[in-house]
Motif scaffolding. Structure first.
Motif, PDB file in Angstrom:
ATOM      1  N   TRP A   1     -12.658  16.083  12.673  1.00 29.79           N
ATOM      2  CA  TRP A   1     -13.921  16.649  13.156  1.00 29.79           C
ATOM      3  C   TRP A   1     -15.101  16.105  12.348  1.00 29.79           C
ATOM      4  O   TRP A   1     -16.147  15.764  12.905  1.00 29.79           O
ATOM      5  CB  TRP A   1     -13.885  18.171  13.065  1.00 29.79           C
ATOM      6  N   SER A   2     -14.934  15.994  11.044  1.00 28.76           N
ATOM      7  CA  SER A   2     -16.010  15.496  10.200  1.00 28.76           C
ATOM      8  C   SER A   2     -16.348  14.043  10.530  1.00 28.76           C
ATOM      9  O   SER A   2     -17.515  13.641  10.474  1.00 28.76           O
ATOM     10  CB  SER A   2     -15.622  15.614   8.720  1.00 28.76           C
ATOM     11  N   LEU A   3     -15.346  13.272  10.887  1.00 32.06           N
ATOM     12  CA  LEU A   3     -15.574  11.862  11.188  1.00 32.06           C
ATOM     13  C   LEU A   3     -16.168  11.644  12.571  1.00 32.06           C
ATOM     14  O   LEU A   3     -16.928  10.693  12.786  1.00 32.06           O
ATOM     15  CB  LEU A   3     -14.259  11.080  11.075  1.00 32.06           C
TER      16      LEU A   3
ATOM     17  N   LEU B   1       5.747   9.179   2.791  1.00 34.97           N
ATOM     18  CA  LEU B   1       4.916   8.029   3.143  1.00 34.97           C
ATOM     19  C   LEU B   1       3.780   8.435   4.075  1.00 34.97           C
ATOM     20  O   LEU B   1       2.660   7.919   3.976  1.00 34.97           O
ATOM     21  CB  LEU B   1       5.779   6.953   3.798  1.00 34.97           C
ATOM     22  N   VAL B   2       4.049   9.369   4.978  1.00 33.38           N
ATOM     23  CA  VAL B   2       3.013   9.857   5.893  1.00 33.38           C
ATOM     24  C   VAL B   2       1.854  10.470   5.117  1.00 33.38           C
ATOM     25  O   VAL B   2       0.674  10.153   5.337  1.00 33.38           O
ATOM     26  CB  VAL B   2       3.615  10.895   6.867  1.00 33.38           C
ATOM     27  N   VAL B   3       2.173  11.371   4.177  1.00 31.12           N
ATOM     28  CA  VAL B   3       1.123  12.046   3.407  1.00 31.12           C
ATOM     29  C   VAL B   3       0.407  11.049   2.504  1.00 31.12           C
ATOM     30  O   VAL B   3      -0.813  11.146   2.293  1.00 31.12           O
ATOM     31  CB  VAL B   3       1.718  13.209   2.591  1.00 31.12           C
ATOM     32  N   LEU B   4       1.141  10.076   1.979  1.00 29.61           N
ATOM     33  CA  LEU B   4       0.521   9.063   1.128  1.00 29.61           C
ATOM     34  C   LEU B   4      -0.508   8.250   1.918  1.00 29.61           C
ATOM     35  O   LEU B   4      -1.599   7.935   1.404  1.00 29.61           O
ATOM     36  CB  LEU B   4       1.595   8.143   0.552  1.00 29.61           C
ATOM     37  N   VAL B   5      -0.187   7.907   3.167  1.00 29.07           N
ATOM     38  CA  VAL B   5      -1.137   7.191   4.021  1.00 29.07           C
ATOM     39  C   VAL B   5      -2.397   8.033   4.232  1.00 29.07           C
ATOM     40  O   VAL B   5      -3.523   7.525   4.140  1.00 29.07           O
ATOM     41  CB  VAL B   5      -0.482   6.834   5.368  1.00 29.07           C
ATOM     42  N   LEU B   6      -2.222   9.317   4.503  1.00 30.92           N
ATOM     43  CA  LEU B   6      -3.380  10.192   4.707  1.00 30.92           C
ATOM     44  C   LEU B   6      -4.231  10.276   3.443  1.00 30.92           C
ATOM     45  O   LEU B   6      -5.471  10.254   3.509  1.00 30.92           O
ATOM     46  CB  LEU B   6      -2.909  11.586   5.118  1.00 30.92           C
ATOM     47  N   LEU B   7      -3.582  10.377   2.280  1.00 36.27           N
ATOM     48  CA  LEU B   7      -4.322  10.475   1.030  1.00 36.27           C
ATOM     49  C   LEU B   7      -5.107   9.193   0.747  1.00 36.27           C
ATOM     50  O   LEU B   7      -6.308   9.243   0.438  1.00 36.27           O
ATOM     51  CB  LEU B   7      -3.363  10.774  -0.121  1.00 36.27           C
ATOM     52  N   LEU B   8      -4.438   8.046   0.851  1.00 37.30           N
ATOM     53  CA  LEU B   8      -5.108   6.780   0.566  1.00 37.30           C
ATOM     54  C   LEU B   8      -6.254   6.529   1.550  1.00 37.30           C
ATOM     55  O   LEU B   8      -7.318   6.027   1.165  1.00 37.30           O
ATOM     56  CB  LEU B   8      -4.091   5.633   0.618  1.00 37.30           C
ATOM     57  N   ASN B   9      -6.025   6.878   2.817  1.00 36.25           N
ATOM     58  CA  ASN B   9      -7.089   6.696   3.810  1.00 36.25           C
ATOM     59  C   ASN B   9      -8.294   7.575   3.497  1.00 36.25           C
ATOM     60  O   ASN B   9      -9.449   7.160   3.654  1.00 36.25           O
ATOM     61  CB  ASN B   9      -6.537   7.014   5.203  1.00 36.25           C
ATOM     62  N   SER B  10      -8.037   8.805   3.036  1.00 37.11           N
ATOM     63  CA  SER B  10      -9.144   9.722   2.736  1.00 37.11           C
ATOM     64  C   SER B  10      -9.964   9.271   1.538  1.00 37.11           C
ATOM     65  O   SER B  10     -11.123   9.674   1.393  1.00 37.11           O
ATOM     66  CB  SER B  10      -8.599  11.131   2.482  1.00 37.11           C
TER      67      SER B  10
ATOM     68  N   PRO C   1     -14.025   4.538   1.341  1.00 35.86           N
ATOM     69  CA  PRO C   1     -15.436   4.876   1.618  1.00 35.86           C
ATOM     70  C   PRO C   1     -15.654   5.331   3.057  1.00 35.86           C
ATOM     71  O   PRO C   1     -16.454   6.245   3.307  1.00 35.86           O
ATOM     72  CB  PRO C   1     -16.167   3.559   1.324  1.00 35.86           C
ATOM     73  N   THR C   2     -14.925   4.690   3.998  1.00 32.62           N
ATOM     74  CA  THR C   2     -15.003   5.090   5.408  1.00 32.62           C
ATOM     75  C   THR C   2     -13.574   5.266   5.934  1.00 32.62           C
ATOM     76  O   THR C   2     -12.938   4.300   6.355  1.00 32.62           O
ATOM     77  CB  THR C   2     -15.741   4.044   6.258  1.00 32.62           C
ATOM     78  N   PRO C   3     -13.042   6.479   5.895  1.00 33.60           N
ATOM     79  CA  PRO C   3     -11.679   6.688   6.399  1.00 33.60           C
ATOM     80  C   PRO C   3     -11.567   6.286   7.864  1.00 33.60           C
ATOM     81  O   PRO C   3     -12.497   6.480   8.656  1.00 33.60           O
ATOM     82  CB  PRO C   3     -11.464   8.196   6.227  1.00 33.60           C
ATOM     83  N   GLN C   4     -10.407   5.717   8.218  1.00 29.04           N
ATOM     84  CA  GLN C   4     -10.187   5.202   9.561  1.00 29.04           C
ATOM     85  C   GLN C   4      -9.444   6.222  10.419  1.00 29.04           C
ATOM     86  O   GLN C   4      -8.377   6.718  10.021  1.00 29.04           O
ATOM     87  CB  GLN C   4      -9.405   3.888   9.512  1.00 29.04           C
ATOM     88  N   LEU C   5     -10.000   6.517  11.596  1.00 31.13           N
ATOM     89  CA  LEU C   5      -9.373   7.472  12.513  1.00 31.13           C
ATOM     90  C   LEU C   5      -8.006   6.976  12.978  1.00 31.13           C
ATOM     91  O   LEU C   5      -7.074   7.762  13.141  1.00 31.13           O
ATOM     92  CB  LEU C   5     -10.296   7.704  13.713  1.00 31.13           C
ATOM     93  N   GLY C   6      -7.886   5.662  13.169  1.00 33.58           N
ATOM     94  CA  GLY C   6      -6.614   5.112  13.633  1.00 33.58           C
ATOM     95  C   GLY C   6      -5.476   5.383  12.671  1.00 33.58           C
ATOM     96  O   GLY C   6      -4.341   5.662  13.095  1.00 33.58           O
ATOM     97  N   TRP C   7      -5.745   5.313  11.367  1.00 32.92           N
ATOM     98  CA  TRP C   7      -4.696   5.595  10.392  1.00 32.92           C
ATOM     99  C   TRP C   7      -4.294   7.071  10.436  1.00 32.92           C
ATOM    100  O   TRP C   7      -3.124   7.409  10.232  1.00 32.92           O
ATOM    101  CB  TRP C   7      -5.177   5.219   8.998  1.00 32.92           C
ATOM    102  N   ILE C   8      -5.250   7.931  10.699  1.00 41.75           N
ATOM    103  CA  ILE C   8      -4.919   9.362  10.797  1.00 41.75           C
ATOM    104  C   ILE C   8      -4.000   9.603  11.993  1.00 41.75           C
ATOM    105  O   ILE C   8      -2.987  10.312  11.889  1.00 41.75           O
ATOM    106  CB  ILE C   8      -6.202  10.202  10.918  1.00 41.75           C
TER     107      ILE C   8
END
Length: 426
Positions: A58-60, A107-116, A119-126
């Motif tokens: 929602w924030s993005l 690995l799923v949570v790690l991807v979410l953490l690194l993406n967050s 500077p600009t988190p990617q919606l596709g990775w989420i």
């Protein structure tokens, strides 16, 4: 000097409490304690992640439609995982399957953490992480459900189911609250960091379970393809009136009476409320479910639990019918608490009977079939009720759906003598 009447009253209260309090006897099993601790950690992680991911999307994007894409991705991944997980749970070492699925979740949570942290988190990775999350959970969940009867005696399965329901409701209540605090002080990254710690702990706990080799009939199952294995489980469900009846009642409760999609419209239009009231309407069934699980000790002494399941399905439908007719928000809240209690009682009884009446060689696939219903039927039922509410009103949609659920459940119960008469033993 104490009066005899006082001593008798205290003895009566102690006896009542012993009959109704949550049965903790399954926790005497070391294997079940490990499995239950892992589940407690997992549901807390799910509760935190559910809020964190929705808030970040929602924030993005400032788009509720894109937030809904998270649920769609999770459902698609879960369905794909269950299709494989049900078969694998009947062919492989179930401990290995659970550990592998939970390790993949790290690995799923790690991807979410690194993406967050970008500077600009990617919606596709989420979205990708959401799909993979459902896939990992779908693969491991049937093995977890199929393992339970090997860790506790058959007569303790209702108590184990009640403890599981209690853990789930605790996660639903505490996870979002914790996520809100973390987001306020550290953003979504703080949620993901906590979730990562829990995700790492879960497979470590599962590794300490006793060996869980494949069922004795796994060799015969392995000679057929996955779709043939699924057809075998479908034939079993159709041919066994108890298992078939359990699954049919579950579908009816979800298809005909899924209230969640209607609660915002109900709170705003029927009761002239705001977001706070809508939040209370969402929380009310969880409160009822928690109370029902905490006071479920009486279910272990039932002679005819199948009859209770039918009554709970009817009660769920009637409670939601009355929610649709309620003219005051406090009455709707009370009825939703009652509906949540009926739903949890049904889940406790259904899960225990399903495990007792399914051969070990089929438990993975039958568990996966139940989980598939739990994901797909509410989605389809929500679409149907949402469409009805758009044409009429949320209240009328609940009245119609609740009445249909109650009547259909009564019909299933009347036609299924085996389900009405079944007990905890095979």
């Amino acid at each position: 000097m104490r009066k005899p009447s006082d001593a008798g009253a205290r003895a009566g209260w102690r006896a009542w409490f012993a009959r109704h309090a949550l049965d903790l006897s399954p926790l005497q099993s070391p294997g079940f304690r490990l499995l239950y601790t892992a589940r407690l950690v997992s549901v807390l992680v799910y509760g935190v992640l559910g809020v964190a991911v929705a808030w970040q999307v929602w924030s993005l994007t400032q788009s509720s439609f894109k937030v809904a894409g998270v649920g769609l991705g999770l459902a698609l991944g879960t369905v794909a995982g269950l299709l494989w997980g049900g078969v694998i749970a009947d062919r492989a070492n179930r401990r290995t399957v659970m550990v592998a699925g939970r390790a993949a979740y790290v690995l799923v949570v790690l991807v979410l953490l690194l993406n967050s942290l970008q500077p600009t988190p990617q919606l596709g990775w989420i979205y990708a992480a959401t799909v993979l999350s459902g896939l990992a959970g779908g693969i491991s969940a049937p093995a977890l459900m199929a393992t339970l009867p090997t860790l506790v005696p058959g007569h303790q399965l209702p108590a184990a189911g009640a403890l599981g329901a209690l853990a789930e409701q605790l996660g639903r209540l505490t996870g979002p609250l914790l996520a809100g605090l973390l987001i306020a002080h550290g953003g979504s990254s703080a949620c993901y960091a906590l979730a990562l710690a829990g995700a790492v702990l879960t497979p470590l706990l599962l590794l300490r379970l006793p060996a869980l080799p494949p069922p004795q009939a796994a060799a015969a199952t392995a000679r057929v393809g996955p779709w043939q294995a699924w057809r075998e489980s479908a034939r079993f469900a159709r041919g066994n009136p108890v298992v078939g009846g359990l699954l049919v009642l579950d579908v009816l409760m979800a298809l005909c009476a899924t209230p969640w999609v209607l609660l915002p419209q109900l709170g705003v239009q029927a009761f002239a409320g705001d977001a706070q009231l809508v939040g209370m309407l969402h929380a009310a069934p969880a409160a009822g479910a928690f109370l029902a699980a905490a006071g479920s000790g009486w279910t272990r002494r039932l002679d005819r639990p199948g009859l209770l399941l039918i009554a709970a399905a009817v009660g769920w439908g009637l409670a939601l019918l009355c929610v649709g007719l309620a003219s005051q928000p406090w009455l709707a809240l009370a009825l939703l608490v009652l509906a949540g209690a009926f739903d949890t009682v049904a889940d406790i009884v259904r899960g225990a009977l399903l495990q007792r009446h399914t051969p070990d060689a089929l438990r993975g696939r039958i568990s996966a079939l139940w989980l598939l219903e739990m994901h797909l039927a509410p989605a389809l039922g929500g679409l149907a009720l949402g469409g009805a509410a758009q044409r009429a009103s949320a209240g009328l949609a609940l009245v119609g759906g609740g009445a249909l659920c109650a009547l259909a459940s009564l019909l299933v119960g009347a036609r299924n003598r085996a389900l009405r008469a079944t007990g905890w033993q095979r």
